[in-house]
Scaffold this motif. Sequence first.
Motif, PDB file in Angstrom:
ATOM      1  N   MET A  54       0.848  -1.191   0.000  1.00  0.00           N
ATOM      2  CA  MET A  54       0.000   0.000   0.000  1.00  0.00           C
ATOM      3  C   MET A  54       0.888   1.246   0.000  1.00  0.00           C
ATOM      4  O   MET A  54       1.925   1.283   0.647  1.00  0.00           O
ATOM      5  CB  MET A  54      -0.908  -0.005   1.224  1.00  0.00           C
ATOM      6  N   LYS A  55       0.488   2.260  -0.757  1.00  0.00           N
ATOM      7  CA  LYS A  55       1.269   3.491  -0.819  1.00  0.00           C
ATOM      8  C   LYS A  55       0.517   4.632  -0.147  1.00  0.00           C
ATOM      9  O   LYS A  55      -0.718   4.667  -0.141  1.00  0.00           O
ATOM     10  CB  LYS A  55       1.598   3.846  -2.270  1.00  0.00           C
ATOM     11  N   ALA A  56       1.276   5.549   0.427  1.00  0.00           N
ATOM     12  CA  ALA A  56       0.682   6.659   1.158  1.00  0.00           C
ATOM     13  C   ALA A  56       1.147   7.982   0.581  1.00  0.00           C
ATOM     14  O   ALA A  56       2.304   8.125   0.178  1.00  0.00           O
ATOM     15  CB  ALA A  56       1.064   6.578   2.633  1.00  0.00           C
ATOM     16  N   ASN A  57       0.237   8.942   0.537  1.00  0.00           N
ATOM     17  CA  ASN A  57       0.557  10.277   0.074  1.00  0.00           C
ATOM     18  C   ASN A  57      -0.062  11.299   1.007  1.00  0.00           C
ATOM     19  O   ASN A  57      -1.223  11.162   1.410  1.00  0.00           O
ATOM     20  CB  ASN A  57       0.032  10.516  -1.351  1.00  0.00           C
ATOM     21  N   LEU A  58       0.713  12.317   1.346  1.00  0.00           N
ATOM     22  CA  LEU A  58       0.237  13.442   2.137  1.00  0.00           C
ATOM     23  C   LEU A  58      -0.076  14.577   1.185  1.00  0.00           C
ATOM     24  O   LEU A  58       0.794  15.042   0.446  1.00  0.00           O
ATOM     25  CB  LEU A  58       1.315  13.864   3.148  1.00  0.00           C
ATOM     26  N   VAL A  59      -1.342  15.020   1.188  1.00  0.00           N
ATOM     27  CA  VAL A  59      -1.809  15.984   0.194  1.00  0.00           C
ATOM     28  C   VAL A  59      -2.501  17.154   0.897  1.00  0.00           C
ATOM     29  O   VAL A  59      -3.266  16.947   1.847  1.00  0.00           O
ATOM     30  CB  VAL A  59      -2.811  15.314  -0.789  1.00  0.00           C
ATOM     31  N   ARG A  60      -2.232  18.360   0.433  1.00  0.00           N
ATOM     32  CA  ARG A  60      -2.993  19.514   0.929  1.00  0.00           C
ATOM     33  C   ARG A  60      -4.443  19.364   0.482  1.00  0.00           C
ATOM     34  O   ARG A  60      -4.708  18.958  -0.652  1.00  0.00           O
ATOM     35  CB  ARG A  60      -2.414  20.818   0.384  1.00  0.00           C
ATOM     36  N   THR A  61      -5.368  19.698   1.345  1.00  0.00           N
ATOM     37  CA  THR A  61      -6.776  19.479   1.006  1.00  0.00           C
ATOM     38  C   THR A  61      -7.195  20.248  -0.247  1.00  0.00           C
ATOM     39  O   THR A  61      -7.999  19.751  -1.036  1.00  0.00           O
ATOM     40  CB  THR A  61      -7.688  19.865   2.188  1.00  0.00           C
TER      41      THR A  61
ATOM     42  N   LYS B 164      -5.549  20.696  -2.790  1.00  0.00           N
ATOM     43  CA  LYS B 164      -4.967  20.058  -3.968  1.00  0.00           C
ATOM     44  C   LYS B 164      -5.674  18.751  -4.341  1.00  0.00           C
ATOM     45  O   LYS B 164      -5.343  18.125  -5.347  1.00  0.00           O
ATOM     46  CB  LYS B 164      -3.486  19.763  -3.729  1.00  0.00           C
ATOM     47  N   LEU B 165      -6.632  18.340  -3.525  1.00  0.00           N
ATOM     48  CA  LEU B 165      -7.358  17.101  -3.823  1.00  0.00           C
ATOM     49  C   LEU B 165      -8.164  17.252  -5.110  1.00  0.00           C
ATOM     50  O   LEU B 165      -8.839  18.257  -5.313  1.00  0.00           O
ATOM     51  CB  LEU B 165      -8.304  16.749  -2.679  1.00  0.00           C
ATOM     52  N   SER B 166      -8.124  16.231  -5.942  1.00  0.00           N
ATOM     53  CA  SER B 166      -8.949  16.244  -7.147  1.00  0.00           C
ATOM     54  C   SER B 166     -10.380  15.858  -6.777  1.00  0.00           C
ATOM     55  O   SER B 166     -10.640  15.276  -5.712  1.00  0.00           O
ATOM     56  CB  SER B 166      -8.406  15.247  -8.172  1.00  0.00           C
ATOM     57  N   LEU B 167     -11.323  16.179  -7.655  1.00  0.00           N
ATOM     58  CA  LEU B 167     -12.713  15.791  -7.429  1.00  0.00           C
ATOM     59  C   LEU B 167     -12.832  14.275  -7.365  1.00  0.00           C
ATOM     60  O   LEU B 167     -13.597  13.733  -6.561  1.00  0.00           O
ATOM     61  CB  LEU B 167     -13.605  16.348  -8.545  1.00  0.00           C
TER      62      LEU B 167
ATOM     63  N   VAL C 137     -21.857  17.695   4.726  1.00  0.00           N
ATOM     64  CA  VAL C 137     -21.141  17.665   6.015  1.00  0.00           C
ATOM     65  C   VAL C 137     -19.710  17.183   5.792  1.00  0.00           C
ATOM     66  O   VAL C 137     -18.762  17.730   6.368  1.00  0.00           O
ATOM     67  CB  VAL C 137     -21.876  16.761   7.024  1.00  0.00           C
ATOM     68  N   PHE C 138     -19.555  16.177   4.957  1.00  0.00           N
ATOM     69  CA  PHE C 138     -18.221  15.687   4.600  1.00  0.00           C
ATOM     70  C   PHE C 138     -17.373  16.795   3.987  1.00  0.00           C
ATOM     71  O   PHE C 138     -16.201  16.990   4.356  1.00  0.00           O
ATOM     72  CB  PHE C 138     -18.347  14.513   3.628  1.00  0.00           C
ATOM     73  N   GLU C 139     -17.949  17.547   3.055  1.00  0.00           N
ATOM     74  CA  GLU C 139     -17.207  18.613   2.395  1.00  0.00           C
ATOM     75  C   GLU C 139     -16.891  19.763   3.348  1.00  0.00           C
ATOM     76  O   GLU C 139     -15.799  20.352   3.291  1.00  0.00           O
ATOM     77  CB  GLU C 139     -17.990  19.117   1.185  1.00  0.00           C
ATOM     78  N   ALA C 140     -17.835  20.073   4.250  1.00  0.00           N
ATOM     79  CA  ALA C 140     -17.597  21.135   5.233  1.00  0.00           C
ATOM     80  C   ALA C 140     -16.472  20.743   6.177  1.00  0.00           C
ATOM     81  O   ALA C 140     -15.619  21.577   6.533  1.00  0.00           O
ATOM     82  CB  ALA C 140     -18.873  21.428   6.013  1.00  0.00           C
ATOM     83  N   ASP C 141     -16.455  19.476   6.587  1.00  0.00           N
ATOM     84  CA  ASP C 141     -15.383  18.990   7.459  1.00  0.00           C
ATOM     85  C   ASP C 141     -14.044  19.053   6.738  1.00  0.00           C
ATOM     86  O   ASP C 141     -13.022  19.461   7.317  1.00  0.00           O
ATOM     87  CB  ASP C 141     -15.673  17.558   7.895  1.00  0.00           C
ATOM     88  N   LEU C 142     -14.038  18.672   5.473  1.00  0.00           N
ATOM     89  CA  LEU C 142     -12.806  18.685   4.691  1.00  0.00           C
ATOM     90  C   LEU C 142     -12.278  20.111   4.544  1.00  0.00           C
ATOM     91  O   LEU C 142     -11.056  20.343   4.589  1.00  0.00           O
ATOM     92  CB  LEU C 142     -13.059  18.055   3.322  1.00  0.00           C
ATOM     93  N   ASP C 143     -13.181  21.078   4.375  1.00  0.00           N
ATOM     94  CA  ASP C 143     -12.785  22.480   4.239  1.00  0.00           C
ATOM     95  C   ASP C 143     -12.087  23.005   5.498  1.00  0.00           C
ATOM     96  O   ASP C 143     -11.311  23.963   5.439  1.00  0.00           O
ATOM     97  CB  ASP C 143     -14.002  23.360   3.943  1.00  0.00           C
ATOM     98  N   GLN C 144     -12.379  22.379   6.639  1.00  0.00           N
ATOM     99  CA  GLN C 144     -11.787  22.820   7.897  1.00  0.00           C
ATOM    100  C   GLN C 144     -10.441  22.162   8.183  1.00  0.00           C
ATOM    101  O   GLN C 144      -9.789  22.476   9.173  1.00  0.00           O
ATOM    102  CB  GLN C 144     -12.755  22.529   9.054  1.00  0.00           C
ATOM    103  N   LYS C 145     -10.026  21.233   7.336  1.00  0.00           N
ATOM    104  CA  LYS C 145      -8.734  20.566   7.480  1.00  0.00           C
ATOM    105  C   LYS C 145      -7.761  21.130   6.454  1.00  0.00           C
ATOM    106  O   LYS C 145      -8.168  21.661   5.418  1.00  0.00           O
ATOM    107  CB  LYS C 145      -8.886  19.055   7.288  1.00  0.00           C
TER     108      LYS C 145
ATOM    109  N   TRP D 229      -4.787  19.146   5.596  1.00  0.00           N
ATOM    110  CA  TRP D 229      -4.034  18.044   5.002  1.00  0.00           C
ATOM    111  C   TRP D 229      -4.883  16.775   5.021  1.00  0.00           C
ATOM    112  O   TRP D 229      -5.779  16.627   5.845  1.00  0.00           O
ATOM    113  CB  TRP D 229      -2.741  17.771   5.779  1.00  0.00           C
ATOM    114  N   VAL D 230      -4.544  15.854   4.125  1.00  0.00           N
ATOM    115  CA  VAL D 230      -5.174  14.530   4.150  1.00  0.00           C
ATOM    116  C   VAL D 230      -4.128  13.490   3.754  1.00  0.00           C
ATOM    117  O   VAL D 230      -3.288  13.725   2.879  1.00  0.00           O
ATOM    118  CB  VAL D 230      -6.402  14.463   3.204  1.00  0.00           C
ATOM    119  N   ILE D 231      -4.154  12.371   4.445  1.00  0.00           N
ATOM    120  CA  ILE D 231      -3.309  11.226   4.108  1.00  0.00           C
ATOM    121  C   ILE D 231      -4.158  10.254   3.302  1.00  0.00           C
ATOM    122  O   ILE D 231      -5.226   9.823   3.754  1.00  0.00           O
ATOM    123  CB  ILE D 231      -2.798  10.518   5.384  1.00  0.00           C
ATOM    124  N   LEU D 232      -3.707   9.929   2.110  1.00  0.00           N
ATOM    125  CA  LEU D 232      -4.408   8.976   1.241  1.00  0.00           C
ATOM    126  C   LEU D 232      -3.623   7.678   1.196  1.00  0.00           C
ATOM    127  O   LEU D 232      -2.401   7.686   0.995  1.00  0.00           O
ATOM    128  CB  LEU D 232      -4.534   9.539  -0.177  1.00  0.00           C
TER     129      LEU D 232
END
Length: 237
Positions: free
Chosen positions: A1-8, A10-13, A34-42, A44-47
């Motif tokens: 499994m591969k991991a990437n740290l991405v600025r929120t 910069k996430l693609s649709l 609600v998911f999108e509102a939560d994401l807007d408040q973060k 970074w995201v680890i994928l």
Amino acid sequence: MKANLVRTEKLSLEEQDAMYFLLSSHFGGVKREVFEADLDQKNWVILLQDNESNALKGFSTLLMYETEFEGEILAVVYSGDTIMDPSAWSSSALSRAWIASVNKLRQEYPRGRLYWLLISSGYRTYRFLPTFWNEFYPRYDASTPKRTEKLMTSLAGGLFGKFYDEEAGVVRFPHPHVLRDGLRGIPEERLKDPHINFFQTQNPGHMQGDELVCLTEICEENLTPAGRRMWFASSCN
């Protein structure tokens, strides 16, 4: 499994769609807005993706920020939406990626002590604390120190406002994420673990999505042997 740290931002649709699908597949009550509102408040995201198919197997959203408490500058990492597909539960990829990501982000927030603010509605998430950290709160075998209690209240109150129940030490969101049948609940045999038994006692509403507020300091000195192995072995793109 591969991991990437991405600025929120910069996430693609496509990546956001995959995150929402994974979350809603395992939790009930997940609303797209609600998911999108939560994401807007973060920030970074680890994928976590399958090496061959690139299918999303897990993710964790992060808010990294600085604050002041009793005249002291602190850095805080708050974990938001986090999910791993059950097919990847046996993998340590999320733990490795999380530690590697926080180490990387620490370079951007170098001032003061670094704390992990974790809210947990599931025993598996709470179990990360005793696995990797020597000192964390709340816990079954020690009372929370007064200063730590005040810091937890300050951080949780600032982030969650009226949804934070200070007396109970939990956050109750108006649209909680509740694990679907088959994933929900704590198997009886797991309650033999004193940490898991404490989690159930401390957060009796976890089945309804109540989130227990937890705190630990992120530093090398606070790592368990398992934490040290993960800390020095982790890597993230």
